[in-house]
Design a protein around this motif. Structure first.
Motif, short mmCIF file in Angstrom:
data_model
loop_
_atom_site.label_atom_id
_atom_site.label_comp_id
_atom_site.label_asym_id
_atom_site.label_seq_id
_atom_site.Cartn_x
_atom_site.Cartn_y
_atom_site.Cartn_z
N GLY A 148 104.37 41.93 -41.34
CA GLY A 148 102.92 41.85 -41.21
C GLY A 148 102.34 42.63 -40.06
N ALA A 149 103.10 43.53 -39.46
CA ALA A 149 102.63 44.26 -38.28
C ALA A 149 101.97 45.60 -38.61
N VAL A 150 102.26 46.14 -39.78
CA VAL A 150 101.80 47.48 -40.13
C VAL A 150 101.30 47.48 -41.57
N ALA A 151 100.27 48.25 -41.84
CA ALA A 151 99.75 48.34 -43.21
C ALA A 151 99.42 49.79 -43.55
N ALA A 152 99.61 50.13 -44.82
CA ALA A 152 99.20 51.44 -45.35
C ALA A 152 98.05 51.20 -46.32
N VAL A 153 97.08 52.12 -46.31
CA VAL A 153 95.89 51.99 -47.15
C VAL A 153 95.64 53.31 -47.86
N SER A 154 95.26 53.22 -49.13
CA SER A 154 94.87 54.42 -49.88
C SER A 154 94.08 54.00 -51.10
N ALA A 169 96.69 56.36 -45.04
CA ALA A 169 96.89 56.22 -43.59
C ALA A 169 97.65 54.94 -43.33
N VAL A 170 98.37 54.92 -42.21
CA VAL A 170 99.17 53.77 -41.80
C VAL A 170 98.61 53.25 -40.48
N TYR A 171 98.46 51.91 -40.39
CA TYR A 171 97.81 51.31 -39.24
C TYR A 171 98.67 50.22 -38.60
N ASP A 172 98.62 50.18 -37.28
CA ASP A 172 99.24 49.11 -36.50
C ASP A 172 98.24 47.96 -36.45
N LEU A 173 98.58 46.83 -37.08
CA LEU A 173 97.65 45.71 -37.17
C LEU A 173 97.63 44.88 -35.89
N LEU A 174 98.62 45.06 -35.03
CA LEU A 174 98.66 44.31 -33.77
C LEU A 174 97.83 45.00 -32.70
N ASP A 175 97.94 46.32 -32.62
CA ASP A 175 97.20 47.09 -31.62
C ASP A 175 95.88 47.64 -32.16
N GLY A 176 95.68 47.54 -33.46
CA GLY A 176 94.44 48.03 -34.05
C GLY A 176 94.27 49.53 -33.94
N LYS A 177 95.32 50.28 -34.26
CA LYS A 177 95.23 51.73 -34.15
C LYS A 177 95.93 52.40 -35.32
N GLU A 178 95.55 53.65 -35.55
CA GLU A 178 96.17 54.44 -36.60
C GLU A 178 97.51 54.98 -36.12
N ILE A 179 98.51 54.94 -37.02
CA ILE A 179 99.83 55.46 -36.70
C ILE A 179 100.09 56.80 -37.37
N LEU A 180 99.79 56.88 -38.66
CA LEU A 180 100.10 58.07 -39.44
C LEU A 180 98.98 58.39 -40.41
N GLN A 181 98.74 59.68 -40.64
CA GLN A 181 97.94 60.16 -41.75
C GLN A 181 98.89 60.77 -42.78
N LEU A 182 98.69 60.44 -44.05
CA LEU A 182 99.60 60.88 -45.10
C LEU A 182 98.83 61.62 -46.19
N SER A 183 99.55 62.45 -46.92
CA SER A 183 98.95 63.14 -48.06
C SER A 183 100.04 63.49 -49.06
N ARG A 184 99.69 63.46 -50.32
CA ARG A 184 100.58 63.99 -51.36
C ARG A 184 99.86 65.18 -52.01
N ASP A 185 100.60 66.02 -52.69
CA ASP A 185 99.98 67.22 -53.23
C ASP A 185 98.98 66.86 -54.32
N ASP A 186 98.20 67.85 -54.75
CA ASP A 186 97.07 67.57 -55.65
C ASP A 186 97.43 67.71 -57.13
#
Length: 377
Positions: free
Chosen positions: A80-86, A94-111
């Motif tokens: 429960g510490a990290v979440a990915a949203v899309s 994007a991936v977020y640290d739910l404990l510190d309230g910050k972004e960890i990673l930006q992600l992309s897949r090809d089109d």
């Protein structure tokens, strides 16, 4: 009565209009912290305490081209510490640290046809590392060490080649070419196996499983590794699924009579079914028949057809629901239906609370809850 509504406290402060919710299981397992993670119509992530009603704004998401009018997915790490949203059918995440309230990673897949299958996202703990499994191309998945931000599956992208023996710009890679569009991912409870509900041209859905442990040792495992099993060829993909044991996954789909041998089905027919597979061996170990069909037509315009249904497992019970219609309770031991109701319309089943949770259509900032009592079924 098998199902009954459970009153929830009023949420305060109000998280606004909720778009989607996901069960949030924390390491503490405090009975007074029955949590869900929610995304509202301002693209904010909120923690909601179902026990107290107390809410907490975590952060503002920032994902390119995020469309809140289209389906959105939240995928949460086991602790429960990290979440990915899309967007479910989006190109970016994007991936977020739910404990510190910050972004960890930006992600992309090809089109390339990204809008016809779920953005592949899932977490696993392997060797005491939090690992994200995510799509980076239509036919490629990668493993990323979340805390370090480093890829664990560095490899060249295989080139399409009609002749597997022909030399290419990347010698030796064409043999690993995978003609498969990755889709919805699900990791086993013991973090050892992954099931992918993707598709191939025709189009046809094909559910595949392979070993996460093998993948860390062999970067090509998701393409053509020794542990891969093709579980099921179906009419659709991104299918509802739930793990009922560390090795056994239940998948709800529809079968075309041309896709199965008659002797394999006998009297089971070719109507919609839930099939239980051993992800480790690829063996089909059970079939639940007389299963209702689900619609694949999205209520949202220009969203690709996908299963309008959900599934969850709890002990020896399997729950299936079709959005806006009915909910079934299946007995995993007998493979028969124990109960059904038309009164429960959940978005998810909260395993820790043992509650079905849904969004109120009258007050979109409120949650509804129901419980199943097997003793009164």
């Amino acid at each position: 009565m098998s199902f009954y509504p459970v009153p929830l406290p009023e949420l305060h402060p109000s998280p606004g209009t909720l778009i989607t919710i996901q069960e949030l299981t924390e390491e503490s397992h405090d009975p007074e912290r029955i949590m869900v993670l929610a995304l509202n119509d301002l693209a904010e992530l909120w923690k909601l305490n179902l026990h107290t009603g107390v809410t907490e704004r975590i952060l503002q998401t920032n994902i390119p081209d995020l469309n809140l009018l289209h389906p959105v997915q939240i995928v949460i790490s086991p602790d429960g510490a990290v979440a990915a949203v899309s967007n479910v059918y989006g190109q970016h995440a994007a991936v977020y640290d739910l404990l510190d309230g910050k972004e960890i990673l930006q992600l992309s897949r090809d089109d390339y046809h990204y809008d016809v299958s779920t953005y592949p996202l899932s977490f696993a703990y392997i060797d005491q590392r939090l690992i994200l499994i995510h799509g980076t191309e239509w036919n490629r998945l990668d493993l990323t060490d979340v805390l370090r931000g480093t890829s664990l599956t560095v490899r060249p992208t295989p080139k399409y080649n009609n002749d597997s023996n022909q030399n290419t710009d990347e010698p030796g890679t064409s043999k690993h070419y995978l003609d498969y569009f990755h889709g919805k991912l699900s990791v086993s409870p013991d973090q050892k196996w992954i099931v992918d509900s993707g598709w191939v041209w025709a189009p046809l859905g094909i559910a595949r499983s392979w070993s996460l442990e093998n993948w860390l040792k062999h970067v090509w495992e998701s393409e053509d590794g020794a542990s891969i099993h093709k579980l099921w060829q179906t009419m659709d993909w991104d299918l509802p699924s739930a793990w009922i044991s560390p090795h056994t996954i239940a998948i709800w789909g529809q079968v075309d009579e041309e896709m199965v041998d008659e002797e394999d089905w006998q009297e089971e027919g070719v109507s919609p079914a839930i099939i239980l597979f051993n992800a480790q061996t690829g063996e089909r170990i059970g079939v639940i028949t007389s299963v209702p069909a689900f619609s694949t037509t999205s209520p949202v315009e220009v969203v690709f057809p996908h299963a309008q249904a959900g599934i969850a497992a709890d002990q020896d019970k399997l729950f299936t629901w079709r959005y806006g219609l009915d909910l079934y309770v299946w007995n995993c031991s007998t493979l028969t239906c124990d109960a059904t109701t038309t009164e429960v319309h959940p978005q998810l089943y909260h395993h820790q609370a043992r509650l079905f949770i849904g969004l109120s259509t009258d007050a979109p900032h409120q949650l509804l809850a129901w419980r199943y009592d097997s003793n009164s079924a």
